[in-house]
Each structure stands twice: as C-alpha cells, then as structure tokens.
Design a protein around this motif. Structure first.
Motif, PDB file in Angstrom:
ATOM      1  N   VAL A 155     -26.313 -18.384  40.302  1.00 31.62           N
ATOM      2  CA  VAL A 155     -27.380 -18.077  41.259  1.00 31.62           C
ATOM      3  C   VAL A 155     -27.013 -18.623  42.631  1.00 31.62           C
ATOM      4  O   VAL A 155     -27.105 -17.915  43.651  1.00 31.62           O
ATOM      5  CB  VAL A 155     -28.730 -18.662  40.795  1.00 31.62           C
ATOM      6  CG1 VAL A 155     -29.767 -18.575  41.927  1.00 31.62           C
ATOM      7  CG2 VAL A 155     -29.241 -17.945  39.560  1.00 31.62           C
ATOM      8  N   CYS A 191     -29.108 -16.138  29.553  1.00 36.26           N
ATOM      9  CA  CYS A 191     -28.631 -14.876  30.102  1.00 36.26           C
ATOM     10  C   CYS A 191     -27.448 -14.357  29.283  1.00 36.26           C
ATOM     11  O   CYS A 191     -26.434 -15.045  29.119  1.00 36.26           O
ATOM     12  CB  CYS A 191     -28.213 -15.070  31.563  1.00 36.26           C
ATOM     13  SG  CYS A 191     -27.520 -13.592  32.329  1.00 36.26           S
ATOM     14  N   LEU A 217     -33.349  -9.792  43.668  1.00 31.07           N
ATOM     15  CA  LEU A 217     -32.176  -9.413  42.891  1.00 31.07           C
ATOM     16  C   LEU A 217     -32.216 -10.189  41.589  1.00 31.07           C
ATOM     17  O   LEU A 217     -32.148 -11.424  41.591  1.00 31.07           O
ATOM     18  CB  LEU A 217     -30.890  -9.733  43.663  1.00 31.07           C
ATOM     19  CG  LEU A 217     -29.573  -9.561  42.875  1.00 31.07           C
ATOM     20  CD1 LEU A 217     -29.409  -8.139  42.357  1.00 31.07           C
ATOM     21  CD2 LEU A 217     -28.387  -9.966  43.756  1.00 31.07           C
ATOM     22  N   GLY A 218     -32.356  -9.471  40.483  1.00 33.23           N
ATOM     23  CA  GLY A 218     -32.454 -10.134  39.191  1.00 33.23           C
ATOM     24  C   GLY A 218     -31.563  -9.472  38.158  1.00 33.23           C
ATOM     25  O   GLY A 218     -30.821  -8.525  38.451  1.00 33.23           O
ATOM     26  N   CYS A 219     -31.652  -9.964  36.946  1.00 32.54           N
ATOM     27  CA  CYS A 219     -30.850  -9.475  35.831  1.00 32.54           C
ATOM     28  C   CYS A 219     -31.561  -8.305  35.145  1.00 32.54           C
ATOM     29  O   CYS A 219     -32.774  -8.132  35.285  1.00 32.54           O
ATOM     30  CB  CYS A 219     -30.622 -10.616  34.833  1.00 32.54           C
ATOM     31  SG  CYS A 219     -29.582 -10.182  33.414  1.00 32.54           S
ATOM     32  N   THR A 252     -24.326 -16.630  44.308  1.00 30.67           N
ATOM     33  CA  THR A 252     -24.833 -15.347  44.784  1.00 30.67           C
ATOM     34  C   THR A 252     -25.626 -15.534  46.070  1.00 30.67           C
ATOM     35  O   THR A 252     -25.498 -14.746  47.015  1.00 30.67           O
ATOM     36  CB  THR A 252     -25.701 -14.679  43.705  1.00 30.67           C
ATOM     37  OG1 THR A 252     -24.969 -14.608  42.479  1.00 30.67           O
ATOM     38  CG2 THR A 252     -26.117 -13.286  44.127  1.00 30.67           C
ATOM     39  N   VAL A 281     -25.307  -2.988  45.817  1.00 28.79           N
ATOM     40  CA  VAL A 281     -26.369  -3.993  45.892  1.00 28.79           C
ATOM     41  C   VAL A 281     -26.451  -4.579  47.297  1.00 28.79           C
ATOM     42  O   VAL A 281     -27.538  -4.700  47.877  1.00 28.79           O
ATOM     43  CB  VAL A 281     -26.135  -5.104  44.847  1.00 28.79           C
ATOM     44  CG1 VAL A 281     -27.134  -6.240  45.051  1.00 28.79           C
ATOM     45  CG2 VAL A 281     -26.248  -4.545  43.438  1.00 28.79           C
ATOM     46  N   HIS A 313     -27.322 -10.383  37.593  1.00 29.86           N
ATOM     47  CA  HIS A 313     -27.556 -10.216  39.034  1.00 29.86           C
ATOM     48  C   HIS A 313     -26.246 -10.217  39.829  1.00 29.86           C
ATOM     49  O   HIS A 313     -26.107 -10.864  40.867  1.00 29.86           O
ATOM     50  CB  HIS A 313     -28.541 -11.264  39.578  1.00 29.86           C
ATOM     51  CG  HIS A 313     -28.153 -12.705  39.397  1.00 29.86           C
ATOM     52  ND1 HIS A 313     -27.214 -13.328  40.194  1.00 29.86           N
ATOM     53  CD2 HIS A 313     -28.561 -13.630  38.521  1.00 29.86           C
ATOM     54  CE1 HIS A 313     -27.080 -14.577  39.817  1.00 29.86           C
ATOM     55  NE2 HIS A 313     -27.888 -14.780  38.794  1.00 29.86           N
ATOM     56  N   ARG A 343     -31.788  -4.776  40.034  1.00 36.75           N
ATOM     57  CA  ARG A 343     -31.421  -5.482  38.804  1.00 36.75           C
ATOM     58  C   ARG A 343     -30.044  -5.016  38.344  1.00 36.75           C
ATOM     59  O   ARG A 343     -29.797  -3.816  38.215  1.00 36.75           O
ATOM     60  CB  ARG A 343     -32.466  -5.235  37.713  1.00 36.75           C
ATOM     61  CG  ARG A 343     -33.844  -5.752  38.090  1.00 36.75           C
ATOM     62  CD  ARG A 343     -34.890  -5.412  37.055  1.00 36.75           C
ATOM     63  NE  ARG A 343     -34.681  -6.142  35.802  1.00 36.75           N
ATOM     64  CZ  ARG A 343     -35.503  -6.065  34.766  1.00 36.75           C
ATOM     65  NH1 ARG A 343     -36.567  -5.286  34.829  1.00 36.75           N
ATOM     66  NH2 ARG A 343     -35.254  -6.761  33.666  1.00 36.75           N
ATOM     67  N   THR A 344     -29.172  -5.976  38.121  1.00 42.03           N
ATOM     68  CA  THR A 344     -27.855  -5.703  37.549  1.00 42.03           C
ATOM     69  C   THR A 344     -27.585  -6.761  36.486  1.00 42.03           C
ATOM     70  O   THR A 344     -28.244  -7.806  36.455  1.00 42.03           O
ATOM     71  CB  THR A 344     -26.739  -5.773  38.608  1.00 42.03           C
ATOM     72  OG1 THR A 344     -26.629  -7.115  39.113  1.00 42.03           O
ATOM     73  CG2 THR A 344     -27.010  -4.826  39.767  1.00 42.03           C
ATOM     74  N   VAL A 364     -32.777 -14.414  44.779  1.00 42.82           N
ATOM     75  CA  VAL A 364     -31.881 -14.190  43.654  1.00 42.82           C
ATOM     76  C   VAL A 364     -32.468 -14.933  42.467  1.00 42.82           C
ATOM     77  O   VAL A 364     -32.643 -16.156  42.519  1.00 42.82           O
ATOM     78  CB  VAL A 364     -30.457 -14.691  43.946  1.00 42.82           C
ATOM     79  CG1 VAL A 364     -29.545 -14.459  42.748  1.00 42.82           C
ATOM     80  CG2 VAL A 364     -29.895 -14.012  45.198  1.00 42.82           C
TER      81      VAL A 364
END
Length: 205
Positions: free
Chosen positions: A164, A114, A56-58, A167, A90, A84, A80-81, A108
């Motif tokens: 992070v 960012c 799960l990433g940006c 999450t 998701v 994240h 990817r969101t 994550v």
C-alpha cells in the motif's frame, strides 16, 4: 455537506478523508445511510458526475468499496485490480478524475488476507512465477514482499502494508499528480481494511 457526502461540492483532501472514514464508521456500526438498498431512482437523482474521491482497491469480493464507505451514486470513483496493482490504465484513470473532475483525494486501500499478496509470497518462496498476466501482478507486488522478506513469519500482513505504501508513493510522484500533491490541493493516502471488523484504518506514510 450533508450526511453521507453529497456529490457536487469540491472539498479539501482532509475533508474528503474525514467523509470516507465517517461512512466507514456508519458501515461498521450497522447504521449506513445508503447501504446496498439503493434504487434506480437514486442513480438518476445523482445528476452530473462530481465525485470527491477516487479509491484504488483490490478485486476481492469481500471488499466492495462503495459499501464499506457507505457511499452513494456519484460520490466516489472506484478502481479495482488484483492487489490494487498500478498499470498505465489505472494511472490514466486517476489522472483523469483528478484533472477533469476535480477530485482532491486518492485513497489506496489494501486489505487483510489478500490473495494477490499470498500468491506473490508463494511465488517468491518456491521460485515459480505464475504464467500469463497473473505473473505481471506478482511482479508488481514482489518488491514489497522482498523488502519484508519472503520467509519472514509475518510476511503477509507486513507486505500488504508495504505494498500500500509503495503504491501511495508511486502515485504521489506521478507526473501529473506530483504538482497538485505538492501544493496540498490533492492528497494520496493509504489505508487498510480489516475483514473481521469491517474497519478502515489510515496507514502512516
């Protein structure tokens, strides 16, 4: 397991982490096995979908996950969101690959500088929440910024790391993931990508 990780073999979470980090070392050193020069034939040869990890990433265009971990078709699932951020889609996607595809590792991945975190910091400093669903992203990232302090001089890098970890904690206590996480069959880890070096570093829980 061959170099670069061949899909189709179930491996424990620790081995999955090691494979991802080995791929990142290949990427950083400029010696990828797969890289971006992959062909349609390679996609066809991947066969049935049997990935060993879900990342799960940006959405940041500078952080293409398959490339920075030097992974090929069929080896990892990628979500990817912005920032994240977790939502029900998701969570459901991660639950699916763990339960149905046998994935043992959820990673994550946050990254330096960012934009989603920067927008959240700006929103909290000015008191002006963005409209539309961008406001939803800000709302989801805001707790990490608040914990650090919106006016802290190092709020951005600290909030990225905090977000992070938050999450990761949310996923480790997810209704369908908590059981296999508790038995050690599945792990959820957090990591940070350095834009200037390309290196991925695991974050302590």
């Amino acid at each position: 397991m061959g170099p670069g990780g061949s899909p189709g073999s179930v491996r424990p979470p620790r081995a999955a982490v090691a494979e991802l980090l080995a791929g990142n070392r290949r990427f950083v050193s400029g010696r990828p096995i797969h890289g971006h020069d992959v062909t349609a034939a390679a996609a066809v040869a991947s066969g049935d979908q049997q990935p060993y990890a879900v990342l799960l990433g940006c959405i940041d265009s500078r952080v293409p996950l398959e490339a920075i971990f030097d992974q090929t078709f069929g080896s990892i699932c990628v979500i990817r969101t912005g920032g994240h951020v977790l939502d029900r889609a998701v969570r459901g996607s991660i639950e699916y690959v763990v339960d149905q595809l046998g994935v043992t590792l959820v990673m994550v991945l946050g990254h330096e500088r960012c934009g989603a975190v920067a927008s959240t910091v700006q929103s909290l400093r000015t008191g002006q929440r963005p409209g539309g669903d961008l406001g939803y992203l800000v709302d989801r990232i805001a707790p990490a910024v608040v914990e650090v302090g919106a006016h802290h001089p190092a709020v951005h890098p600290l909030a990225v790391r905090r977000h992070v970890r938050r999450t990761v904690r949310a996923l480790r206590t997810d209704d369908l993931l908590a059981g296999p996480v508790g038995t050690g069959d599945v792990d959820v880890v957090g990591a940070l990508y350095a834009l200037d070096t390309g290196e991925v570093t695991l974050l302590e829980p």
